[in-house]
Design a protein around this motif. Sequence first.
Motif, PDB file in Angstrom:
ATOM      1  N   ARG A 187     -59.141  37.903  55.632  1.00 25.31           N
ATOM      2  CA  ARG A 187     -60.201  38.852  55.996  1.00 25.31           C
ATOM      3  C   ARG A 187     -59.902  40.267  55.509  1.00 25.31           C
ATOM      4  N   ARG A 188     -58.701  40.494  55.061  1.00 23.42           N
ATOM      5  CA  ARG A 188     -58.303  41.843  54.653  1.00 23.42           C
ATOM      6  C   ARG A 188     -59.181  42.342  53.508  1.00 23.42           C
ATOM      7  N   ALA A 189     -59.571  43.613  53.578  1.00 24.70           N
ATOM      8  CA  ALA A 189     -60.378  44.202  52.504  1.00 24.70           C
ATOM      9  C   ALA A 189     -59.596  44.145  51.196  1.00 24.70           C
ATOM     10  N   ALA A 190     -60.262  43.662  50.138  1.00 25.94           N
ATOM     11  CA  ALA A 190     -59.591  43.501  48.838  1.00 25.94           C
ATOM     12  C   ALA A 190     -58.992  44.807  48.348  1.00 25.94           C
ATOM     13  N   GLY A 191     -59.663  45.909  48.635  1.00 20.46           N
ATOM     14  CA  GLY A 191     -59.206  47.211  48.158  1.00 20.46           C
ATOM     15  C   GLY A 191     -58.024  47.773  48.917  1.00 20.46           C
ATOM     16  N   ARG A 192     -57.600  47.050  49.960  1.00 15.04           N
ATOM     17  CA  ARG A 192     -56.492  47.567  50.760  1.00 15.04           C
ATOM     18  C   ARG A 192     -55.256  46.677  50.664  1.00 15.04           C
ATOM     19  N   ILE A 193     -55.058  46.141  49.478  1.00 15.47           N
ATOM     20  CA  ILE A 193     -53.887  45.311  49.216  1.00 15.47           C
ATOM     21  C   ILE A 193     -53.128  45.939  48.048  1.00 15.47           C
ATOM     22  N   SER A 194     -51.820  46.003  48.199  1.00 14.03           N
ATOM     23  CA  SER A 194     -51.008  46.714  47.202  1.00 14.03           C
ATOM     24  C   SER A 194     -50.899  45.954  45.879  1.00 14.03           C
ATOM     25  N   ARG A 195     -50.536  46.669  44.851  1.00 11.50           N
ATOM     26  CA  ARG A 195     -50.300  46.090  43.531  1.00 11.50           C
ATOM     27  C   ARG A 195     -49.227  45.001  43.610  1.00 11.50           C
ATOM     28  N   ALA A 196     -48.175  45.287  44.344  1.00  6.13           N
ATOM     29  CA  ALA A 196     -47.073  44.310  44.455  1.00  6.13           C
ATOM     30  C   ALA A 196     -47.544  43.010  45.100  1.00  6.13           C
ATOM     31  N   ARG A 197     -48.351  43.118  46.137  1.00  2.00           N
ATOM     32  CA  ARG A 197     -48.836  41.907  46.808  1.00  2.00           C
ATOM     33  C   ARG A 197     -49.775  41.123  45.888  1.00  2.00           C
ATOM     34  N   TYR A 198     -50.579  41.840  45.109  1.00  2.00           N
ATOM     35  CA  TYR A 198     -51.474  41.157  44.172  1.00  2.00           C
ATOM     36  C   TYR A 198     -50.679  40.462  43.075  1.00  2.00           C
ATOM     37  N   GLN A 199     -49.565  41.066  42.670  1.00  2.00           N
ATOM     38  CA  GLN A 199     -48.777  40.426  41.625  1.00  2.00           C
ATOM     39  C   GLN A 199     -48.203  39.111  42.137  1.00  2.00           C
ATOM     40  N   ARG A 200     -47.775  39.131  43.376  1.00  2.42           N
ATOM     41  CA  ARG A 200     -47.248  37.905  43.970  1.00  2.42           C
ATOM     42  C   ARG A 200     -48.383  36.875  44.148  1.00  2.42           C
ATOM     43  N   LEU A 201     -49.537  37.355  44.609  1.00  2.00           N
ATOM     44  CA  LEU A 201     -50.679  36.458  44.836  1.00  2.00           C
ATOM     45  C   LEU A 201     -51.112  35.771  43.538  1.00  2.00           C
ATOM     46  N   ALA A 202     -51.163  36.528  42.450  1.00  2.00           N
ATOM     47  CA  ALA A 202     -51.587  35.943  41.170  1.00  2.00           C
ATOM     48  C   ALA A 202     -50.621  34.842  40.747  1.00  2.00           C
ATOM     49  N   GLN A 203     -49.332  35.080  40.933  1.00  3.14           N
ATOM     50  CA  GLN A 203     -48.338  34.060  40.570  1.00  3.14           C
ATOM     51  C   GLN A 203     -48.496  32.813  41.430  1.00  3.14           C
ATOM     52  N   ILE A 204     -48.788  33.043  42.710  1.00  5.19           N
ATOM     53  CA  ILE A 204     -48.952  31.917  43.626  1.00  5.19           C
ATOM     54  C   ILE A 204     -50.185  31.103  43.264  1.00  5.19           C
ATOM     55  N   ILE A 205     -51.277  31.782  42.918  1.00  7.06           N
ATOM     56  CA  ILE A 205     -52.494  31.064  42.516  1.00  7.06           C
ATOM     57  C   ILE A 205     -52.195  30.164  41.325  1.00  7.06           C
ATOM     58  N   LYS A 206     -51.492  30.695  40.350  1.00  8.06           N
ATOM     59  CA  LYS A 206     -51.145  29.891  39.170  1.00  8.06           C
ATOM     60  C   LYS A 206     -50.299  28.680  39.574  1.00  8.06           C
ATOM     61  N   ALA A 207     -49.317  28.916  40.417  1.00  8.64           N
ATOM     62  CA  ALA A 207     -48.404  27.842  40.804  1.00  8.64           C
ATOM     63  C   ALA A 207     -49.120  26.760  41.598  1.00  8.64           C
ATOM     64  N   VAL A 208     -49.992  27.182  42.518  1.00  9.52           N
ATOM     65  CA  VAL A 208     -50.711  26.219  43.369  1.00  9.52           C
ATOM     66  C   VAL A 208     -51.647  25.356  42.520  1.00  9.52           C
ATOM     67  N   LEU A 209     -52.353  25.988  41.581  1.00  4.32           N
ATOM     68  CA  LEU A 209     -53.277  25.228  40.741  1.00  4.32           C
ATOM     69  C   LEU A 209     -52.516  24.283  39.809  1.00  4.32           C
TER      70      LEU A 209
END
Length: 272
Positions: A187-209
């Motif tokens: 539910r967290r607003a997309a604009g209120r997430i740090s660059r570092a957390r997004y970098q981790r999230l992108a890697q996780i999305i790739k790994a999960v898929l």
Amino acid sequence: MPELPEVETTRRGIEPHVKGQRVVAVVVRQPRLRWPVPVELMTQQMLGRLIEAVERRAKYLLLKIGDGYLILHLGMSGSLRLVAQDAPLGKHDHVDLCLQNGYILRLTDPRRFGSVLWQQGCAAEHALLARLGPEPLSDAFDGERLFRLSRNKRQAVKQFLMDGHTVVGVGNIYANEALFEAGIDPRRAAGRISRARYQRLAQIIKAVLLKAIEQGGTTLKDFVGGDGKPGYFQQQLQVYGRGGEHCYRCAAPLQQLKLGQRATVYCPRCQR
DNA sequence: CCCAAGACCTGGCGGC
DNA sequence: TGCCGCCAGGTCTTGG
């Protein structure tokens, strides 16, 4: 069936049996899918021609035939399988491509949210594909992109991820799973997430898929004959479909709610 | 422009 | 058994 891993699994499953085959008949029993099936165009463009390639863009399957592409989408309930000529006909078997090798590439779709389209020339020029975001497994998708596109957005991060302009192929299941893995509250607003957390999230999305695609690969044989159901049933889902049950990581009860009409499950303790 | 809601369909399930 | 409401893996379109 169709999240991106299921679509990619379908692509890999049918490719060896379909590529290089000639289309000897086109049968459309139900033209009323998400958009009207262009029966005339398909017949005119495909009959007697070779299927030169089986590609994928987002959740669309692309068959390169003659001067264009047959573009298929499986919607919520669609499946595409190779069956023998004498296979029994089901109630929701809407479209058949009969191949020279005797097999039929059959589209089945009870809910009819899927689609069959024709695009002359380049598939990417079709209006539905032209403005899509990058493939999740490509270098064009990374945490930097998520960070940049999300600035000033108040939209929930889960919906931001599921928006095809952000990145394609992240459906409801994998959005839930990736956010759990990343420890981010959906539910967290997309604009209120740090660059570092997004970098981790992108890697996780790739790994999960990637992991889901690998697991789909174990059922490839089911695409020819038989009635196997490829898909995520083998996947170890951490949160999807587990609302009210205990978090595997901290044992707290998982919360379930609706976000943009879609079932959203998360751990209120692990995800912030 | 941003975002949420509505729209398109059928089938399976739980509850009464 | 039957009927009813609700739910479901997607995504385009509409409207505030």
